[in-house]
Design a protein around this motif. Sequence first.
Motif, PDB file in Angstrom:
ATOM      1  N   LYS A  87     118.249   2.314  83.140  1.00  8.55           N
ATOM      2  CA  LYS A  87     118.745   3.357  84.223  1.00  8.55           C
ATOM      3  C   LYS A  87     117.658   3.294  85.541  1.00  8.55           C
ATOM      4  N   SER A 127     126.923   8.887  85.500  1.00 12.20           N
ATOM      5  CA  SER A 127     125.936   9.650  86.163  1.00 12.20           C
ATOM      6  C   SER A 127     126.385  10.181  87.615  1.00 12.20           C
ATOM      7  N   PHE A 180     123.971  15.160  85.953  1.00 12.42           N
ATOM      8  CA  PHE A 180     123.300  15.424  87.393  1.00 12.42           C
ATOM      9  C   PHE A 180     121.724  15.062  87.173  1.00 12.42           C
ATOM     10  N   ASN A 201     111.028   9.697  88.899  1.00  9.01           N
ATOM     11  CA  ASN A 201     111.474  10.959  88.883  1.00  9.01           C
ATOM     12  C   ASN A 201     110.598  12.049  89.064  1.00  9.01           C
ATOM     13  N   LEU A 202     111.361  13.106  89.792  1.00 10.78           N
ATOM     14  CA  LEU A 202     110.360  14.278  90.178  1.00 10.78           C
ATOM     15  C   LEU A 202     109.427  14.954  88.938  1.00 10.78           C
ATOM     16  N   GLN A 218     103.697  13.211  95.583  1.00 10.66           N
ATOM     17  CA  GLN A 218     104.171  13.091  97.116  1.00 10.66           C
ATOM     18  C   GLN A 218     105.518  13.313  97.358  1.00 10.66           C
ATOM     19  N   ILE A 219     105.841  14.253  98.205  1.00 10.19           N
ATOM     20  CA  ILE A 219     107.216  14.688  98.209  1.00 10.19           C
ATOM     21  C   ILE A 219     107.816  13.974  99.330  1.00 10.19           C
ATOM     22  N   TYR A 235     119.296  20.408  88.758  1.00  8.99           N
ATOM     23  CA  TYR A 235     118.315  19.951  87.518  1.00  8.99           C
ATOM     24  C   TYR A 235     119.169  20.550  86.349  1.00  8.99           C
ATOM     25  N   VAL A 275     112.533  20.363  96.128  1.00 10.61           N
ATOM     26  CA  VAL A 275     111.465  19.951  95.588  1.00 10.61           C
ATOM     27  C   VAL A 275     110.154  20.972  95.684  1.00 10.61           C
ATOM     28  N   ARG A 298     112.362   8.780 100.930  1.00  8.56           N
ATOM     29  CA  ARG A 298     112.391   7.705 100.100  1.00  8.56           C
ATOM     30  C   ARG A 298     113.865   7.128 100.563  1.00  8.56           C
ATOM     31  N   ASP A 301     117.690   8.080  99.012  1.00 13.10           N
ATOM     32  CA  ASP A 301     117.940   9.327  98.558  1.00 13.10           C
ATOM     33  C   ASP A 301     118.782  10.017  99.456  1.00 13.10           C
TER      34      ASP A 301
HETATM   35  N1  UFG Z   1     110.892  13.301  94.517  1.00 18.63           N
HETATM   36  C1  UFG Z   1     109.617  13.518  95.260  1.00 18.63           C
HETATM   37  N2  UFG Z   1     108.660  13.019  94.867  1.00 18.63           N
HETATM   38  C2  UFG Z   1     108.556  12.223  93.593  1.00 18.63           C
HETATM   39  C3  UFG Z   1     109.895  12.043  93.046  1.00 18.63           C
HETATM   40  C4  UFG Z   1     110.912  12.712  93.423  1.00 18.63           C
HETATM   41  O1  UFG Z   1     109.624  14.132  96.216  1.00 18.63           O
HETATM   42  O2  UFG Z   1     107.465  11.560  93.208  1.00 18.63           O
HETATM   43  C5  UFG Z   1     112.216  14.019  95.143  1.00 18.63           C
HETATM   44  C6  UFG Z   1     113.243  12.891  95.628  1.00 18.63           C
HETATM   45  O3  UFG Z   1     113.214  12.755  96.880  1.00 18.63           O
HETATM   46  C7  UFG Z   1     114.612  14.020  95.329  1.00 18.63           C
HETATM   47  C8  UFG Z   1     114.063  14.752  94.095  1.00 18.63           C
HETATM   48  O4  UFG Z   1     112.731  14.756  94.157  1.00 18.63           O
HETATM   49  O5  UFG Z   1     114.757  14.910  96.443  1.00 18.63           O
HETATM   50  C9  UFG Z   1     114.832  14.338  92.772  1.00 18.63           C
HETATM   51  O6  UFG Z   1     114.396  13.002  92.580  1.00 18.63           O
HETATM   52  P1  UFG Z   1     114.454  12.192  91.289  1.00 18.63           P
HETATM   53  O7  UFG Z   1     113.997  10.674  91.344  1.00 18.63           O
HETATM   54  O8  UFG Z   1     113.842  12.928  90.302  1.00 18.63           O
HETATM   55  O9  UFG Z   1     115.995  12.170  90.799  1.00 18.63           O
HETATM   56  P2  UFG Z   1     117.058  11.399  91.909  1.00 18.63           P
HETATM   57  O10 UFG Z   1     118.264  12.762  92.271  1.00 18.63           O
HETATM   58  O11 UFG Z   1     116.767  10.736  92.967  1.00 18.63           O
HETATM   59  O12 UFG Z   1     118.054  10.630  90.966  1.00 18.63           O
HETATM   60  C10 UFG Z   1     118.165  10.849  89.603  1.00 18.63           C
HETATM   61  C11 UFG Z   1     117.892   9.668  88.596  1.00 18.63           C
HETATM   62  C12 UFG Z   1     119.252   8.792  89.010  1.00 18.63           C
HETATM   63  C13 UFG Z   1     120.623   9.543  88.829  1.00 18.63           C
HETATM   64  C14 UFG Z   1     120.334  10.722  89.590  1.00 18.63           C
HETATM   65  C15 UFG Z   1     121.780  11.506  89.383  1.00 18.63           C
HETATM   66  O13 UFG Z   1     116.908   8.895  88.749  1.00 18.63           O
HETATM   67  O14 UFG Z   1     119.148   7.707  88.008  1.00 18.63           O
HETATM   68  O15 UFG Z   1     119.402  11.603  89.358  1.00 18.63           O
HETATM   69  O16 UFG Z   1     121.913  11.689  88.150  1.00 18.63           O
HETATM   70  F1  UFG Z   1     121.661   8.633  89.130  1.00 18.63           F
END
Ligand code: UFG
Length: 377
Positions: A87, A127, A180, A201-202, A218-219, A235, A275, A298, A301
Amino acid sequence: MKKRILTTGGAGYIGSHTTVELLKAGYSVVILDNFENSDRDRVARLPLIAGTADVRLVEGDVRDAQLVADVLKHHKIDAVMHFAGKKAVSESVADPLLYYHDNITGAVSVLSAMRDIGCNKLIFSSSATVYGNTNHLPTPETVPPSVSNPYGRTKLIIEEIIDDTAASLSNFQALSLRYFNPVGAHSSGFIGECPRGVPNNLFPYIAQAAAGIRDYVQIHGGDYETSDGTGSRDYIHVVDLARGHVAAVEHLLSASTNPTPHRKVNLGTGQGHTVLQVLQAFSKACGFQIPYRIGPRRAGDVAASLADPSLGLALFHWKPMLGLEQMCQDHWHFQKRERNKPGSGVRMPLCAHETASNHLVSNETHPLTAGSRDVPN
Ligand code: UFG
Ligand code: NAD
């Protein structure tokens, strides 16, 4: 008689929470997992959390179609929930063939075993990543998919493989659930997400920063077109997501005929949080301000992602109940337990356990399951 569900990848983050909710709803569950991204301790905790021991473990690989067929037949499985797979988006970009091989082979193996044995109800973990960078927010299932990475493409290809398979078989019914952003943990603190290495992941990253494992969060980007410039996501509490699976399988098992053999359904809340909003809520949950820095965006994104969850409500009467505050509290509770655990995990006895080489034999037994397991061949 109790219905029996096979959860492939049932030892993982979403699969373990779903197994608990299935057990609580009165189902019998068989987990098939090779533990490439989970551990046996987590499975051992499930009967204790659910208050019932009607769960068996088969240790093996979902890409082994003969093994899957044997499990379906031996355990008389009524429906399959297929969670097992890889994943990580960035890993899929670095090694796309690994993702095409593992995720697609796993799904084809499950589908062929189901066809051969005549098991005809499937729930597949898809997903929201299949929507890519859509401007259509909130996003209904009718928005055309547009994937931007190999991981997302495996999800879309598997949905299409299920379309074709469902069309070729009579009475086959499937739901692809497009998650999501699943976060949080079971309120017991016994199961949650334990990423190996540095979290991508966040939520796990924030939790580790709060626990002092990381210096700060880190945002990734502060210049998006959102309310405060940081990325916004839908979320969803993992327990709400798990309950969505129970509602979905009840729908599949109760429908005798269905004009649409394979439907794709969003599992999200319809509420977006940035965030910075998540950081604020998490800081409130742990009682101190979590340090952060705003850095560049990133790669890959999107600015915002938001579900239109109305189809799940209409089809199987599912509605998420748990808000951001609860997601943060439960995630933090789990993180604190993990941090305080001696060694790598709480040691508990295993539940009924089978291996791929001898997968119909229970060779280790949880006291709660003793006597209730199937007779070995
Ligand atoms: N983010 C940060 N800092 C971090 C990690 C994330 O600022 O250290 C931000 C990202 O830029 C984004 C938000 O937090 O704006 C969420 O990021 P995540 O990595 O938690 O989640 P994503 O939406 O990027 O992706 C996740 C899963 C994917 C999946 C998607 C939709 O990682 O596999 O949700 O389900 F496809
Ligand atoms: P996870 O890695 O925690 O769980 C996956 C489980 O599958 C693990 O226990 C792993 O050991 C097992 N597994 C992997 N390959 C296997 C194989 N070949 N044979 C047997 N077992 C195998 O992941 P998760 O977060 O619980 O995700 C479950 C599913 O949901 C995945 O298909 C994932 O792509 C999908 N999904 C997850 C998210 C998310 O943010 N967590 C979002 C959208 C979709």
